[in-house]
Design an enzyme around this catalytic site. Structure first.
Site, PDB file in Angstrom:
ATOM      1  N   HIS A 123       0.802  -1.222   0.000  1.00  0.00           N
ATOM      2  CA  HIS A 123       0.000   0.000   0.000  1.00  0.00           C
ATOM      3  C   HIS A 123       0.833   1.269   0.000  1.00  0.00           C
ATOM      4  O   HIS A 123       0.297   2.353  -0.200  1.00  0.00           O
ATOM      5  CB  HIS A 123      -0.952   0.014   1.196  1.00  0.00           C
ATOM      6  N   GLY A 124       2.101   1.142   0.238  1.00  0.00           N
ATOM      7  CA  GLY A 124       2.912   2.346   0.173  1.00  0.00           C
ATOM      8  C   GLY A 124       4.249   2.138   0.842  1.00  0.00           C
ATOM      9  O   GLY A 124       4.404   1.292   1.722  1.00  0.00           O
TER      10      GLY A 124
END
Lengths: 373, 470
Positions: free
Chosen positions: B319-320
């Site tokens: 997600h990041g």
């Protein structure tokens, strides 16, 4: 078969909406400016190799299409109505107050301690050098507190004013706050615009007279002259709701004796009031021909006194009330005047000296006031 | 290009579909491929080459794997495909994060690359990997048409935010898909519903989170802090699931069947249940290509716990590139492990409502980790939520509650199966008026949602798109 017919119909409705507005959007012309939003709209960007590869073209084009989209104002109106249905009390920086009041929102976090300190110091300097009088007018959110939505946050100008009063000294400070607060149930602010009304300005004038030890002129609040009953000002523009207009009034007493008003040293007229503005959106421009860098007023009260006002648009409706007290009044708006203020003041000052008045609403003061030697 | 924009709705979409339906047969794939490239290049005029590179690499590797299937070389080409994909993903997504971490740990001063993240890279690299892996495993046939393969990788509906469509799910549809008016109307309704989720719910309630997250954390009350997390929870759910709905709907209009990506995650009764309902296509990708190959649950409990830890660490950083995303993944790994060990059994015996409450709390705390960038902010925010420092409620909190309580109510109902349940009941109802109501609603509701969404989009002061970052 029935199911297919229904499916066809559903598809046609959705596709129809998209297609109709696409076609309509191709048929409309571009607008430069949105009067309701009070801003310049994005224009078609120019195509270049550089702008395409940096992605800037795509970005600008998207802003252009969105800004120019067909019936933009109507779409925004729909969004506003949705917000109202959701019981929102704030739309686009405007509170929906009681009794039909739109009240401009000023959030506490927008005005930092640093900003306040900076403006206060500049003001203190000016007051020290010119023995000036300071009139800072609170905005409607601070006075019409009983009309504000419950718990709605607002920048507390009473605190600001207390500080300013302490810093410039009580005898340089006019307590407009107290004067307006005492009349908070009267029509002292417009319902559709961020300015105070002529009546509000009158109470400001009374506070000024009291603090200066002047005998106030007997303006008749029961016999003000109505010039408009359909004033929809800046706050109406921001919300774009169907609303009843405000009434604009003025005191005839202000022009009991002839005046000469000179705008920017070249435009000369014999009135404070420009009726041509009443046919435009900006009806408040009626007072002192909207905004000019420098206005010179010559009254017929030959008392030899001169006043120099440093001001914002709030002052425009109050300055005419000062007529009986001065022979000449200079009015400077720092948003439009590009020169050095102190130089101008020295230049304008007659030998016998002049009074200096700083007249802003608190917000404009924090945003615009400056003074340098 | 974002779906929830004037540009997409009133420029790209009409022109694309008119062209798509006018062009016959195989030509449709050409339209779809070129349309998708335009769609992507509009926002990423340079990185579109990276996507094409990735397409060609996996097309070639796929063919080579197929040619050498059953032999040693096949494995080499599979490794080549996976390595290239992971390299691209890591380089563009994690390089700066790694450099920063190295700098932080060792005191080195390696310069950062400052590469902007190519949109959708996390999605399309996962898709192409699913292809080469499935060809290697014999689960999918090779795709000899570069056009059809290109369509699979670049297809604009799910290109930038999923769902992550496994190759096997659309293999047949790529060269042979049928669509009738019922499918089209279904897809169009699905698109309108997704757009409404995004524009009417995610954008509007997201404004509250934007406002609260910008406040001085030390000064906010318990009430404000909780409203903030709830607002973010609804924003991210309606943003992401709305986007998935739009993608699925657009796919359906063209005859593709994309997998469902969300199934009412906020009514889940455990965290295990939540992950079967949230971002399903990512979860099933990790299950199929990581968790099961690692042995899944077949090699004893310790090994299973290890596998859970690995998968959710990866889910987190997928997600990041940030410590908070890692923490977010680990938080769920911990809860999932606890549920495997003992909590699951306890929850099973308790009323379902307790499970839902427990899961909601777990997920909300998770969103605090997810949405705030630094550990300091996370700590401060959690402290505010649990009343360390601030007041229980202040006038600011009550004011914001007044501004948003109706929206919260609508969002809460819209995140449960209730609206669909009602429509389903009406559709199957025996009475004439029930059907009539359904027929009317079926036409009026999507049209109304579409118009209102356009109003919000045109007004458009706030239209962020959370999953662009992934």
């Amino acid at each position: 078969m029935e199911e297919k017919k229904n499916a066809f119909f559903t598809t046609a409705v959705i596709a129809g909406i998209l297609l109709i507005f696409t076609v309509a959007d191709f048929c409309r012309g571009d607008r430069l400016y949105s009067e309701t939003e009070n801003r310049v709209l994005a224009a078609r960007p120019s195509l270049s190799r550089e702008s395409v590869f940096s992605g800037k073209y795509a970005e600008d084009y998207e802003a252009y299409v969105t800004d120019q989209f067909v019936s933009r104002d109507k779409w925004i109106g729909i969004k506003t109505r949705m917000d109202i249905l959701l019981q929102k009390k704030e739309i686009n920086g405007v509170y929906l107050g009681d009794d039909g009041y739109l009240i401009e929102q000023h959030l506490p976090e927008e005005y930092s301690e640093l900003l306040v300190a900076k403006r206060a110091a500049l003001l203190q300097k000016l007051v020290g050098e010119w023995d000036a009088t300071v009139m800072l007018v609170p905005t409607a959110d601070n006075i019409l507190t009983d009309k504000m939505p419950a718990n709605a946050p607002y920048y507390n100008q009473a605190v600001l004013l207390e500080r300013i009063a302490a810093q410039v000294g009580e005898n340089h400070y006019v307590d407009v706050y107290g004067s307006l607060k005492a009349h908070m149930d009267e029509y002292i602010y417009y319902r559709n615009d961020h300015h105070w009304t002529s009546l509000g300005a009158y109470y400001g004038y009374l506070a000024w007279a009291e603090s200066r030890g002047e005998e106030p002129y007997a303006y008749r609040t029961d016999a003000m002259t109505v010039v408009s009953e359909d004033f929809l000002g800046t706050l109406h523009s921001k919300t774009n709701l169907d609303r009843k207009g405000d009434t604009i009034q003025y005191f005839e007493g202000t022009e009991k004796r002839p005046v000469t008003v000179t705008y920017d040293f070249n435009e000369v007229t014999d009135t404070f009031y420009e009726t041509s503005y009443l046919d435009t959106k900006n009806q408040y421009g009626f007072f002192l021909d909207d905004n000019h860098a420098i206005v010179q007023i010559d009254t017929s009260y030959r008392n030899g006194k001169t006043l120099f006002v440093i001001k914002d648009s709030y002052a425009n409706s109050m300055i005419p009330l000062l007529t009986p007290h001065y022979q000449r009044i200079y009015v400077v708006d720092l948003r439009y005047y590009n020169g050095r203020l102190s130089t101008l003041m020295k230049q304008m000052e007659p030998e016998e000296g002049m009074d200096v008045l700083v007249l802003y609403n608190c917000i404009h003061f924090l945003e615009e006031f400056s003074y340098s030697e | 290009m974002v779906f929830s924009s004037v540009l997409f709705l009133f420029r790209f979409l009409p022109f694309f579909f008119i062209l798509y339906f006018l062009v016959p047969g195989r030509g449709k794939n050409v339209v779809l491929f070129l349309g998708s490239l335009f769609f992507y290049a509009w926002g990423e005029p340079v990185y579109v080459l990276l996507m094409l590179f990735s397409t060609v690499v996996d097309y070639v590797n796929g063919r080579l794997i197929w040619r050498y299937r059953g032999r040693k070389q096949a494995k080499a080409f599979l490794v080549s495909s996976v390595m290239i994909n992971l390299f691209i993903l890591c380089f563009f997504k994690y390089a700066d994060f790694l450099i920063q971490s190295v700098n932080g740990l060792t005191g080195a001063r390696l310069p950062l690359l400052h590469l902007p993240l190519p949109i959708g890279i996390s999605f399309y690299t996962f898709q192409t990997m699913s292809y080469t892996i499935d060809v290697y495993r014999g689960k999918a046939k090779v795709q000899n048409s570069i056009l059809d393969f290109g369509v699979y990788v670049t297809m604009f509906p799910q290109l930038i935010a999923g769902p992550i469509v496994k190759y096997s799910a659309v293999e047949d549809a790529l060269h042979n898909r049928k669509v009738d008016i019922i499918g089209i109307s279904h897809g169009a309704k699905r698109f309108a519903a997704g757009l409404a989720k995004k524009a009417l719910l995610a954008n509007t309630i997201g404004e509250l989170w934007a406002e609260i997250s910008a406040m001085e954390i030390g000064g906010i009350s318990v009430l404000t802090a909780w409203m903030g997390v709830f607002a973010f929870a609804f924003q991210i759910y309606f943003d992401f699931s709305g986007y998935s709905d739009m993608a699925i709907g657009l796919g359906e209009i063209m005859g593709f069947r994309f997998p469902e990506n969300f199934r009412y995650p906020y009514v889940a009764s455990s965290v295990t249940d939540f992950w079967r309902r949230w971002h399903i296509s990512l979860g099933s990708w990790f299950r199929e290509y990581v968790y099961i190959p690692l042995g899944g649950n077949r090699r004893g409990v310790p090994r299973q716990l290890m596998n859970i830890l690995i998968v959710w660490t990866l889910t987190g950083i997928w997600h990041g590139a940030g410590w908070n995303f890692l923490l977010w993944g680990l938080w769920f790994a911990l809860l999932l492990m606890m549920e495997k060990l003992f909590l699951g059994k306890i929850l099973a015996q308790l009323p379902k409502g307790i499970g839902i409450l427990y899961n909601s709390l777990a997920v909300l705390l998770g969103w605090v980790l997810f949405s705030l960038g630094s550990l300091g902010e996370i700590g401060g925010y959690l402290a505010a939520m649990f009343g360390f420092g601030g007041k229980l409620g202040d006038s600011q909190g009550w004011y914001l509650l007044g501004e948003y309580f109706i929206l919260f109510g609508i969002a809460a109902i819209a995140s449960t199966p209730l609206p669909n349940l009602v429509m389903g009941r009406l559709e199957k109802s025996e009475t004439g008026w029930g059907i009539a109501l359904y027929r009317l609603g079926e036409k009026v509701v999507p049209a109304l949602l579409l118009l209102l969404s356009v109003a919000v989009i045109v007004d458009g002061t706030f239209n962020p798109f959370l999953y662009f970052r992934f």
